[in-house]
Design an enzyme around this catalytic site. Structure first.
Site, PDB file in Angstrom:
ATOM      1  N   VAL A 156      13.406  25.556  -2.094  1.00  0.00           N
ATOM      2  CA  VAL A 156      13.942  24.368  -2.747  1.00  0.00           C
ATOM      3  C   VAL A 156      15.023  23.732  -2.034  1.00  0.00           C
ATOM      4  O   VAL A 156      15.134  22.416  -1.942  1.00  0.00           O
ATOM      5  CB  VAL A 156      14.654  24.997  -4.359  1.00  0.00           C
ATOM      6  CG1 VAL A 156      15.174  23.885  -4.855  1.00  0.00           C
ATOM      7  CG2 VAL A 156      13.350  25.347  -5.093  1.00  0.00           C
ATOM      8  N   VAL A 215      18.274  27.321 -15.544  1.00  0.00           N
ATOM      9  CA  VAL A 215      19.006  26.217 -15.292  1.00  0.00           C
ATOM     10  C   VAL A 215      20.342  26.243 -16.312  1.00  0.00           C
ATOM     11  O   VAL A 215      21.569  25.727 -16.042  1.00  0.00           O
ATOM     12  CB  VAL A 215      18.510  25.050 -14.599  1.00  0.00           C
ATOM     13  CG1 VAL A 215      17.927  24.407 -15.802  1.00  0.00           C
ATOM     14  CG2 VAL A 215      19.528  24.173 -13.961  1.00  0.00           C
ATOM     15  N   HIS A 271      15.501  23.892 -20.373  1.00  0.00           N
ATOM     16  CA  HIS A 271      14.028  23.716 -19.290  1.00  0.00           C
ATOM     17  C   HIS A 271      13.083  25.279 -19.282  1.00  0.00           C
ATOM     18  O   HIS A 271      13.646  25.809 -18.446  1.00  0.00           O
ATOM     19  CB  HIS A 271      14.814  23.643 -17.791  1.00  0.00           C
ATOM     20  CG  HIS A 271      13.863  23.641 -16.719  1.00  0.00           C
ATOM     21  ND1 HIS A 271      12.887  22.887 -16.462  1.00  0.00           N
ATOM     22  CD2 HIS A 271      13.735  24.574 -15.466  1.00  0.00           C
ATOM     23  CE1 HIS A 271      12.169  23.098 -15.362  1.00  0.00           C
ATOM     24  NE2 HIS A 271      12.802  24.076 -15.058  1.00  0.00           N
TER      25      HIS A 271
END
Length: 316
Positions: A16, A125, A178
């Site tokens: 990422v 997150v 999320h």
């Protein structure tokens, strides 16, 4: 924040973080890009590789590996450090280990004298963003998680495959966690400013077989569909982080669904979850409160309960 310094740090140069760095360099978003990783040599290698792109990009970004002490002058610190869930785990199952790792990262960044904006991508997150806020002591507008930004993009992509328009002509948001309790606010999904629900009603012959519930489930599960095929996701979230970085540094005032710490918005407090927000050089300039219908309010309550119950795992 000095609007003209345009210095960004990325903590974590795995798939990422390195993908985010590649996007930032190719889009010429900042002047300096600092890379920090548990393995310093990995960060050095990534910085060297990215600097070798210089002849092929439209503007030069100075990329270098460093330490937490170098975060002092950064405008933005992006946190991508973390590991994807193991087979059979959800994002929430990684909370305890992620929270422990984040504590050290944030403490070290803040010890440098950092006074900028945190962008958080580490899963889960929403709760990790709240954790960063609590540890850092920064104002809530300067701690932002990627939230449902990627989920909202996935929603538009899925819809564009069904209704033949560019996904950028679709406006709408997936809200909440999320994760598995996220939901689509269908009452606010529009195509060319026309409500999707009206389009479906007026075009039953073409779109009568469309199930909004199936689309919402595809949106929720899109990340897992990728995970099951390649082990993790990184291009989508890297672009989401890059978009938010650009919005901050350029003071764009773009509205994006992000993990925002709520303090009365939507009638909720002491939680961080995905809602649309105006992103500027100050971070979250304002949270956009959508006029949700009763069913959507109920769904928001469900995602709130999921997040609050899991936050107790790390003492909130």
């Amino acid at each position: 924040m000095n609007a003209f310094s345009k210095k960004v740090a990325i903590v974590g140069t795995g798939l990422v973080g390195s993908s985010c760095a590649f996007c930032i360099v190719n889009q010429g978003i900042c002047n300096e890009l600092l890379l920090i990783n548990k393995s310093h040599e990995r960060a050095v290698g990534e910085a060297m590789d990215l600097n070798h792109c210089g002849d092929f990009t439209h503007s030069r970004t100075k990329v270098y590996a460093g330490t937490y002490a170098d975060c002092k002058d950064m405008d933005i610190v992006i946190i991508t450090a973390g590991a994807p869930p193991k087979p059979g785990q959800s994002r929430l199952d990684t909370l305890a280990s992620a929270a422990n790792m984040i504590e050290g990262i944030v403490a070290n960044v803040m010890a440098s004298g950092f006074n900028g904006i945190f962008l958080v991508a580490t899963n889960p997150v929403d709760i990790i963003t709240y954790h960063v806020w609590k540890i850092s002591g920064l104002p809530r507008n300067r701690v932002i998680g990627t939230g449902t930004s990627l989920d909202s993009s996935r929603l538009k992509s899925i819809l564009s495959d069904i209704i033949p328009v560019d996904p950028r002509s679709i406006n709408g948001y997936s809200l909440g966690e999320h994760g598995d309790s996220q939901f689509v606010a269908w009452s606010h999904v529009t195509i060319g400013s026309k409500p999707l629900t009206e389009i479906l009603k007026e075009n039953k012959e073409r779109f009568g077989n469309i199930s909004l519930d199936e689309i919402m489930e595809k949106t929720r599960k899109a990340g897992w569909e990728i995970y099951n095929r390649k082990g993790t996701t990184y291009f989508g979230i890297a672009n989401a982080l890059t978009h938010l970085t650009r919005s901050i540094l350029n003071n764009d005032h773009q509205i994006t669904a992000v993990s925002a710490i709520l303090d009365g918005e939507y009638g909720l407090q002491d939680v961080c979850l995905g809602v649309p927000a105006i992103i500027t050089m100050n971070g979250i300039e304002d949270i956009v409160e959508l006029n949700l219908n009763p069913h959507e309010v109920q769904q928001l309550g469900i995602t709130y309960d999921v997040l609050r119950s899991n936050m107790q795992t790390i003492g909130y």
